[in-house]
Enzyme design. Sequence first.
Site, PDB file in Angstrom:
ATOM      1  N   HIS A 114      12.423   9.322  41.869  1.00 12.70           N
ATOM      2  CA  HIS A 114      11.858   8.140  42.517  1.00 12.70           C
ATOM      3  C   HIS A 114      11.256   7.243  41.431  1.00 12.70           C
ATOM      4  CE1 HIS A 114      11.283   9.440  46.989  1.00 12.70           C
ATOM      5  NE2 HIS A 114      12.199   8.497  46.893  1.00 12.70           N
ATOM      6  N   ASP A 116       8.601   5.569  41.099  1.00 12.18           N
ATOM      7  CA  ASP A 116       7.192   5.680  40.715  1.00 12.18           C
ATOM      8  C   ASP A 116       6.931   6.873  39.795  1.00 12.18           C
ATOM      9  OD1 ASP A 116       7.817   7.017  43.228  1.00 12.18           O
ATOM     10  OD2 ASP A 116       5.703   7.587  43.349  1.00 12.18           O
TER      11      ASP A 116
END
Length: 353
Positions: A114, A116
């Site tokens: 992901h 982030d």
Amino acid sequence: MRLIITLIVGVAFLGVLISSATYIPAVQDRLFSRAIDRALNADTERWFRNDGLAVIFCGTSSPIATPKRAQSCTAIIAGDNLYLFDAGTGGWEVLQSMGVPAGRLQAVFLTHFHSDHIGDLSEANLMSWIGGRQAPLSVYGPTGVDRVINGLNEAFALDNEYRTEHHGKAIAPPRTAGMSPIVFEGAAPQTVFERDGLKVTAFPVDHGPVKPSMGYRIDYEGRSVVISGDTSYSTDLIVAAEGADLLIHEAQANHMVKAMQETAAEAGNTTIAKILEDIQNYHTSPVEAAQAANDAGVDWLVLTHLTPPPDNPVAQRIFMRGVSKVRPRHVKLAEDGMVIILPKDGDVEFAKP
Ligand SMILES: [Zn+2]
Ligand SMILES: [Zn+2]
């Protein structure tokens, strides 16, 4: 009374005098040169004097932006070496601003891909390269890490060439440029790194539909730290974290996310409302994380990857609602810049950011 008034006037006058002095170029130059001297001659070796493990929280937020926190990033120092567990956007800058020497970075371990968790990988790569890293940066991760790393290497190939051309091969050597992906399957717990007394064990967690998604256990000199990665309440994690000194667990306050979802829906923002609804089943609530820590019998629990990021005392109280009933002590919310020292012998120490 007169004495107090004289004192107040005196202090105010002194303040005006000092602040006026900062408009004089000679004073400005003196202050600037002292700041440069302090930055260049800082004692960076202080990070490596501990005989056990040290943890630096370089990013404690999630995709919900806040100026107070970078995205997911945890640094571990063992012996003379620095290791990163995820490199979310802004995380590397937190480490750099704390004066952690970039060239000591030995490896990065990714929990999953992901954005982030990987947004600052290229900064970590570039700065540790110029900082004197001895080889291309090893990036460990489950199946898929090769795609991420090969893509980033290509995206930054021109940047690397410019740096070598501009600063020379001694400072930006092509031999040590870029990142090397080290792929493991991720379907079962396995030791993925064992060197200089440090052992890193990866284990699968539950972040479906994101598969594989990993947590990591780090063992060094009898001390142990477990990083959950992104997961819903996971029994695999509880097994892996058994008896650890410190569990760093992600936490999402679903009671707050639900309120945000309802407000977004009422305001007609269907995209935000849908995303806030989708994320509620693949993270762990603070109360569940406390339960996992108890089940695993860990000494300390620190919550990170905080969703939503609770940046004031009231938000923190709402975030932690119900936790003290499950785990009354040895639980903390992470902050960017927080440092935890786990000496080989002795108590766990928390240092404020
Ligand atoms: Zn995730
Ligand atoms: Zn995440």
